[in-house]
Design an enzyme around this catalytic site. Structure first.
Site, mmCIF file in Angstrom:
data_model
loop_
_atom_site.group_PDB
_atom_site.id
_atom_site.type_symbol
_atom_site.label_atom_id
_atom_site.label_comp_id
_atom_site.label_asym_id
_atom_site.label_seq_id
_atom_site.Cartn_x
_atom_site.Cartn_y
_atom_site.Cartn_z
ATOM 1 C CD GLU A 182 8.901 21.290 -23.449
ATOM 2 O OE1 GLU A 182 9.646 21.770 -24.344
ATOM 3 O OE2 GLU A 182 9.186 21.337 -22.236
ATOM 4 C CD GLU A 221 11.327 29.372 -25.106
ATOM 5 O OE1 GLU A 221 11.058 28.288 -25.642
ATOM 6 O OE2 GLU A 221 11.451 29.509 -23.891
ATOM 7 C CG ASP A 264 4.306 23.785 -18.636
ATOM 8 O OD1 ASP A 264 4.309 23.978 -17.413
ATOM 9 O OD2 ASP A 264 5.297 23.981 -19.351
ATOM 10 C CD GLU A 296 13.617 24.655 -13.470
ATOM 11 O OE1 GLU A 296 13.968 23.519 -13.814
ATOM 12 O OE2 GLU A 296 13.012 25.435 -14.235
#
Ligand SMILES: *[C@@H]1O[C@H](CO)[C@@H](O)[C@H](O)[C@H]1NC(C)=O
Ligand SMILES: *[C@@H]1O[C@H](CO)[C@@H](O)[C@H](O)[C@H]1NC(C)=O
Ligand SMILES: *[C@@H]1O[C@H](CO)[C@@H](O)[C@H](O)[C@H]1NC(C)=O
Ligand SMILES: *[C@@H]1O[C@H](CO)[C@@H](O)[C@H](O)[C@H]1NC(C)=O
Ligand SMILES: *[C@@H]1O[C@H](CO)[C@@H](O)[C@H](O)[C@H]1NC(C)=O
Length: 657
Positions: free
Chosen positions: A380, A359, A266, A126
């Protein structure tokens, strides 16, 4: 086995709509009345801008300098390191919106006030994508006259901050596999009892930011450690070329063996391709192509993607998870647009069903997955919508954007910003606003409508091409970063930017078995169609391949033998052949260029299998211009909705077409 597509009771309108869309697509240039017009796109773009300022001003008023805004209660909270996360994450959005004044003030504040010599244990992943990426993109904008955002008083403060921060993350990389710890203390290094398990995305989503930092500071260590991490992961892939979700960074054992394109994995895929596009490093491209091909073979149940056991390929989770929605956008960058269109349509149908994407959405039961009911303002799906619009200029993607904007305005707007949705079925609001809402969600929406309005922004009209980091940060493909000069001096192939064959032709006009190369990435052709002749005249992302030089030679850095077994199909236990395999692969590549297209097809399999015997540098994946010249407006938006409601079979392993 593919689910049959037919019209069934309960969905006559959808079938009709599908038929109409197909019909419309068959008529080139057919005008359709319902589409978003340029003037409406302008209005929507301005609405998105207002959305940005509602949230940004709310953050500045109620939360700054804390990390994130609590938009319902109008307070702030520290969620990452306590260094004005949302402000740093928003810097390049301010610049993109052309707000020179706020951008300048924010850059100045960050340069003066943010420090990283603090006793805080933070997530490496992050911190990299949000803070390091935010600082670097803002630095590149603020220091360059060509962007129009040059700040007079700016003197590389953000670059120094970025270098200091990255230095503090480095202790995390000191592991036997090269894959970093998930967290590190910015002052004291890795905590004594830090977990040795990390996610694949955690180890594979560092190359862009660290690589840029290396190239801006001339300190190769950042690029080196992050590349080692990617190699550490890839060398432990399964025989099927799949990677799992979690790995032990000391033993290299997979502790979570579910392969997928969503959660925990991902952006590993994303950064393979983007590192190639940004840096021109073919090793990343090679890994991407192998990984992508396997994903399309084992994970893709057109139009959905499932999670499978990385060793057996057996389906584990027939779930859509909302992070998967970046994939169609990545496919656009890879040139594989047709499946992207279908998958995007399927994902959007989930959005339509609930007003947001949960989700997790269970494909077997066609219901929201329990425990995965929230929509935390994720970008996304919007990101992929932008890329598909950019690729196809199909007005229906503007309609999708309008729907998404409407959902956010009606469901998520709250007193001081935008709220997470805690349950997509009840639309109950949650008192959080992740920094990526301003870094990505709003940015991609704005870019989509600005493109629809006739673009006027640095991404579309600016001096450079931009790669977007996984946090939506603008990373310019400047000569300094893409090392174009080095490519020139080494290759003699790519350097002529105005050469109308783009790449490769001067270096090796002989020996081309395949001439069907085309362009990865540049989708700014005015026609909006993927016609190969157009692609050949574009320039920018694609680099020639460097015959006879290793990556180590090119970048002036060397890799340890240990990670060299990248090319070994059977992976574990052949490490001693690794380096020569890498080198010979590099040497054997000609400047054939590479397109990911129809990757599951047998043609590619043959091409790959025949690679060792073929003397003339066979391309890595066969380019197939056929699929590129398709009319990509193929009319499948919304077509697949019926599949959601009927519950597709997801019990067996992926079968061959
Ligand atoms: C660092 O922070 C931790 C947790 O807040 C605290 O327990 C520790 O004492 C601090 N270390 C130092 C040297 O201040
Ligand atoms: C780490 O774990 C050991 C054993 O459980 C414990 O004694 C020690 O206090 C822990 N250290 C920290 C910093 O939490
Ligand atoms: C990096 O090296 C190049 C070429 O040697 C030089 O022009 C540049 O100023 C250096 N940059 C830094 C930040 O030291
Ligand atoms: C670059 O390409 C252009 C157009 O093909 C050509 O006219 C020019 O001579 C080339 N320059 C070099 C240095 O090869
Ligand atoms: C290029 O691709 C097309 C369509 O797949 C094929 O018909 C053609 O033969 C290919 N050309 C070459 C030179 O391989």
């Amino acid at each position: 086995m593919k689910p049959m597509r037919r019209c069934r009771r309960g969905f006559p309108l959808l079938c009709l709509a599908a038929a109409l869309l197909v019909a419309a697509a068959l008529l080139p240039g057919a005008a359709v009345a319902e589409g978003v017009t340029p003037s409406e796109a302008r209005r929507l773009r301005d609405e998105v801008k207002d959305m940005f300022y509602h949230a940004f001003d709310g953050y500045m008023k109620y939360a700054f300098p804390l990390d994130e805004l609590r938009p319902l209660s109008c307070q702030g909270e520290d969620s990452l390191g306590g260094y004005a996360l949302t402000l740093i994450d928003s810097l390049d959005t301010l610049a993109l919106l052309g707000d020179k004044e706020k951008f300048g003030a924010a850059v100045e504040w960050v340069g003066k006030n943010v420090r990283f010599d603090i006793n805080k244990t933070v997530s490496v992943f992050e911190t990299n994508i949000r803070i390091l990426g935010g600082l670097l993109s803002a630095h590149l904008l603020a220091s360059d006259y060509a962007t129009g955002m040059r700040i007079q008083s700016y003197d590389d403060q953000l670059l120094h901050l970025a270098a200091d921060l990255a230095q503090r993350l480095l202790p995390a990389f000191d592991t036997p596999t090269g894959i970093p710890f998930g967290s590190v203390n910015l002052m004291y290094g890795v905590d004594e009892n830090e977990s040795k398990i990390t996610s694949t995305a955690g180890g594979g989503t560092l190359t862009l930011e660290f690589g840029i930092l290396s190239r801006l500071t001339n300190n190769t260590v950042f690029e080196l450690v992050t590349k080692n991490s990617v190699r550490g992961i890839w060398s432990r892939r399964s025989k099927l070329n799949l990677v799992g979700a979690h790995i032990n960074i000391f033993t290299g054992e997979w502790t979570q063996k579910d392969a997928g394109i969503g959660t925990s994995i991902d952006s590993f895929y994303e950064y393979l391709l983007k590192a190639y596009l940004l840096f021109g490093d073919e090793e990343y491209l090679y890994i991407f192509q192998e990984a992508y091909k396997a994903a399309m073979h084992y994970l893709h149940h057109d139009p959905w993607y499932v999670e499978v056991n990385m060793n057996s390929g057996a389906t584990v989770w027939p779930l859509f998870n909302s992070l998967q929605a970046f994939w169609p956008g990545l496919q656009v960058l890879a040139g594989d647009v047709d499946p992207a269109i279908r998958t995007h349509a399927a994902f959007f149908s989930v959005w339509k069903k609930y007003g947001f994407t949960p989700e997790g959405f269970n494909l077997a039961t066609s219901t929201v997955q329990n425990g995965q009911r929230s929509y935390p303002l994720r970008p996304e799906l919007i990101e992929s919508t932008y890329w598909l619009y950019k690729a196809t200029r199909d007005y229906r993607y503007l309609d999708v954007g309008r729907d998404i904007l409407t959902s956010l305005q009606y469901g998520a707007r709250c007193p001081c910003g935008y709220c997470h949705i805690s349950d997509v079925e009840t639309h109950k609001q949650d008192d959080h606003m992740e920094s990526f809402f301003l870094a990505e969600t709003v940015k991609y929406l704005w870019l989509l409508f600005d493109l629809g309005a006739g673009p006027d922004n640095i991404v579309e009209n600016g001096p450079y091409k931009y790669i977007f980091s996984t946090e939506g940060h603008l990373l310019p493909v400047t000569p300094e970063i893409a090392l174009v000069d080095e490519h020139c001096s080494y290759f003699g192939a790519f350097c002529n930017a105005s050469a109308d064959r783009g790449y490769g032709t001067s270096a090796s006009s002989t020996n081309h078995k395949k001439t069907n190369y085309t362009q990865l990435g540049d989708i700014q052709t005015p026609s909006g169609h993927y016609s190969a002749p157009d692609m050949l005249t574009t320039r920018g992302y694609i680099k020639g391949v460097c015959p006879g030089l290793t990556h180590a030679q090119k970048l002036g850095i060397s890799y340890s033998d240990e990670e060299g077994n990248i090319l070994e199909q059977t992976s574990e236990g052949h490490e001693d052949h690794g380096v020569s395999a890498v080198e010979s692969s590099v040497q054997s590549q000609s400047s054939n260029i590479i397109l990911i297209s129809n990757p599951v097809g047998s043609q590619q399999d043959e091409a790959l299998e025949s690679r060792p015997e073929s003397g003339d540098g066979v391309d890595i994946v066969t380019a197939d211009s056929d699929s590129l010249s398709h009319d990509n407006t193929g009319g499948s938006l919304g077509v697949n909705t019926e599949e959601i409601s009927e519950g597709t079979e997801f019990t067996s392993k992926q079968t061959e077409d």
